[in-house]
Design a protein around this motif. Structure first.
Motif, PDB file in Angstrom:
ATOM      1  N   ALA A 159       0.848  -1.196   0.000  1.00 45.39           N
ATOM      2  CA  ALA A 159       0.000   0.000   0.000  1.00 45.39           C
ATOM      3  C   ALA A 159       0.882   1.243   0.000  1.00 45.39           C
ATOM      4  O   ALA A 159       2.115   1.161  -0.042  1.00 45.39           O
ATOM      5  N   ALA A 160       0.226   2.395   0.040  1.00 48.93           N
ATOM      6  CA  ALA A 160       0.920   3.674   0.203  1.00 48.93           C
ATOM      7  C   ALA A 160       0.563   4.245   1.567  1.00 48.93           C
ATOM      8  O   ALA A 160      -0.504   3.947   2.123  1.00 48.93           O
ATOM      9  N   VAL A 161       1.453   5.069   2.125  1.00 47.51           N
ATOM     10  CA  VAL A 161       1.165   5.673   3.427  1.00 47.51           C
ATOM     11  C   VAL A 161       0.042   6.698   3.301  1.00 47.51           C
ATOM     12  O   VAL A 161      -0.208   7.227   2.210  1.00 47.51           O
ATOM     13  N   ILE A 180      12.000  -9.605   3.739  1.00 46.32           N
ATOM     14  CA  ILE A 180      10.706 -10.239   3.996  1.00 46.32           C
ATOM     15  C   ILE A 180       9.679  -9.546   3.110  1.00 46.32           C
ATOM     16  O   ILE A 180       9.451  -8.338   3.238  1.00 46.32           O
ATOM     17  N   CYS A 181       9.098 -10.312   2.193  1.00 49.63           N
ATOM     18  CA  CYS A 181       8.177  -9.742   1.206  1.00 49.63           C
ATOM     19  C   CYS A 181       6.743 -10.159   1.529  1.00 49.63           C
ATOM     20  O   CYS A 181       6.501 -11.248   2.058  1.00 49.63           O
ATOM     21  N   GLU A 240      -0.747  -8.194  -9.615  1.00 55.18           N
ATOM     22  CA  GLU A 240       0.269  -8.576  -8.630  1.00 55.18           C
ATOM     23  C   GLU A 240       0.881  -7.330  -8.020  1.00 55.18           C
ATOM     24  O   GLU A 240       1.031  -6.308  -8.684  1.00 55.18           O
ATOM     25  N   HIS A 241       1.208  -7.430  -6.739  1.00 59.76           N
ATOM     26  CA  HIS A 241       1.782  -6.289  -6.029  1.00 59.76           C
ATOM     27  C   HIS A 241       2.496  -6.827  -4.795  1.00 59.76           C
ATOM     28  O   HIS A 241       1.891  -7.549  -3.991  1.00 59.76           O
ATOM     29  N   THR A 242       3.768  -6.502  -4.671  1.00 55.09           N
ATOM     30  CA  THR A 242       4.588  -7.028  -3.581  1.00 55.09           C
ATOM     31  C   THR A 242       5.448  -5.924  -2.996  1.00 55.09           C
ATOM     32  O   THR A 242       6.136  -5.214  -3.740  1.00 55.09           O
ATOM     33  N   HIS A 243       5.411  -5.775  -1.692  1.00 53.52           N
ATOM     34  CA  HIS A 243       6.324  -4.892  -0.974  1.00 53.52           C
ATOM     35  C   HIS A 243       7.190  -5.724  -0.044  1.00 53.52           C
ATOM     36  O   HIS A 243       6.812  -6.834   0.342  1.00 53.52           O
ATOM     37  N   CYS A 244       8.363  -5.186   0.296  1.00 54.57           N
ATOM     38  CA  CYS A 244       9.265  -5.920   1.187  1.00 54.57           C
ATOM     39  C   CYS A 244       9.822  -4.993   2.257  1.00 54.57           C
ATOM     40  O   CYS A 244       9.894  -3.778   2.081  1.00 54.57           O
ATOM     41  N   GLY A 268      10.732  -1.609   0.303  1.00 52.94           N
ATOM     42  CA  GLY A 268      10.017  -0.876  -0.732  1.00 52.94           C
ATOM     43  C   GLY A 268       9.218  -1.814  -1.607  1.00 52.94           C
ATOM     44  O   GLY A 268       8.797  -2.887  -1.173  1.00 52.94           O
ATOM     45  N   HIS A 269       9.010  -1.413  -2.864  1.00 50.64           N
ATOM     46  CA  HIS A 269       8.216  -2.170  -3.837  1.00 50.64           C
ATOM     47  C   HIS A 269       9.142  -3.125  -4.586  1.00 50.64           C
ATOM     48  O   HIS A 269      10.054  -2.696  -5.294  1.00 50.64           O
ATOM     49  N   TYR A 270       8.889  -4.430  -4.443  1.00 54.88           N
ATOM     50  CA  TYR A 270       9.733  -5.461  -5.059  1.00 54.88           C
ATOM     51  C   TYR A 270       9.370  -5.686  -6.514  1.00 54.88           C
ATOM     52  O   TYR A 270       8.190  -5.808  -6.855  1.00 54.88           O
TER      53      TYR A 270
END
Length: 319
Positions: free
Chosen positions: A102-104, A252-253, A269-273, A281-283
């Motif tokens: 997500a975004a802050v 850790i993603c 698809e959307h993955t942050h780590c 950040g955004h992987y």
């Protein structure tokens, strides 16, 4: 706070774990030299390296796509702010554990940044537990600055967009994915998604969960602290605006992926780590295919909920 104008719910195809295990084993072998997909008891996610606020990924698994990239670009719509506690109720799962990308909430944080949500939402008699991280551009050196959200802010808000996996946070059986030495062009997430799309071409399946990049490095991006004053109309505009970094394992993603959009204008698809050494950040993908090692835990979602879907949409900036 954005009004949740409409929530759309679609049932997903959720094969049993043993069937999925076989499908993913065969598909991932096209992209990695060593693959082992198993059905296992979910490890205790309150322990190292996860330190999540719940033990597991099980119990009424579902995903949601909240808001969307059209609220960020071409020009930001800052009033689009959401609350995890409200989202859990929209998901018909008050008290849910929620993870994803997500975004802050810029109104709260005072800037734009990437968010790695890890929230046990409130339920009667129990307050929410917010274990989220966020990553911004450090104005001092232009590098990645990752911080624990609850160390600086209260509440469980996020802004603009979120791709989230929700469940009861219980222990139970999950899909474990071990993959080493990437031989194909796809990231782990894209390989999982394309495998499902290929095996079930006329159905929509979704996976949510977490994976560790145990060895190697990865390409990520972090959005600038300031939203773009000029419209970002193309993927090239977006990529020039974003700041890209190479970051090191262990990472850790947390990931949400959908094999096929059932007509809800989903980000597929959307993955942050995040990490315990200050990078996150955004992987996108690992940058060390010969040495990369992945260990992941996933669950198939039973439903997808599309919350506050943008009326004016586009396909820019969804990589």
């Amino acid at each position: 706070m954005a009004q949740i104008s409409k929530t759309e719910k679609v049932q997903l195809h959720a094969p049993d774990l043993e069937e999925l295990r076989g499908v993913l084993q065969a598909g991932l072998e096209d992209n990695f030299a060593e693959v082992q997909v198993s059905v296992v008891e979910c490890p205790d996610l309150t322990k190292e390296p996860f330190y999540f606020p719940v033990k597991g990924l099980c119990g009424k698994p579902r995903i949601t796509d909240v808001g969307g990239v059209p609220y960020l670009i071409p020009l930001v719509q800052k009033h689009k702010e959401y609350n995890m506690n409200t989202i859990s109720k929209e998901l018909e799962l008050p008290g849910a554990f929620i993870l994803g990308a997500a975004a802050v909430p810029s109104r709260v944080v005072g800037m734009n940044a990437e968010m790695m949500p890890l929230v046990l939402t409130e339920e009667e008699g129990r307050p929410a537990v917010n274990g989220s991280y966020f990553a911004s551009i450090n104005p001092a050196d232009g590098r990645c600055l990752q911080e624990k959200y609850s160390n600086k802010f209260s509440g469980c808000s996020f802004g603009l967009l979120g791709n989230l996996y929700a469940c009861e946070g219980k222990s139970g059986k999950v899909i474990e994915v071990r993959a080493k030495k990437r031989t194909g062009a796809h990231s782990l997430v894209t390989a999982l998604r394309s495998t499902l799309e290929g095996r079930y071409p006329d159905k929509s399946l979704a996976l949510g969960g977490t994976f560790i990049i145990q060895k190697g490095k990865a390409k990520i991006h972090i959005m600038p602290r300031e939203f773009s004053a000029c419209p970002l109309n193309t993927d090239d505009d977006v990529n020039k605006w974003l700041k890209h970094f190479e970051v090191s394992a262990p990472l850790i993603c947390q990931s949400v992926l959908v094999s096929r959009d059932p007509g809800l204008d989903l980000r597929v698809e959307h993955t942050h780590c995040f990490s315990h050494h200050g990078e996150g950040g955004h992987y996108y993908i690992d940058t060390t295919p010969d040495s990369v090692e992945y260990l992941g835990y996933f669950m198939p979602a039973e439903f997808v909920y599309r919350i506050d879907r943008p009326d004016d949409t586009h396909g820019v900036g969804r990589d």
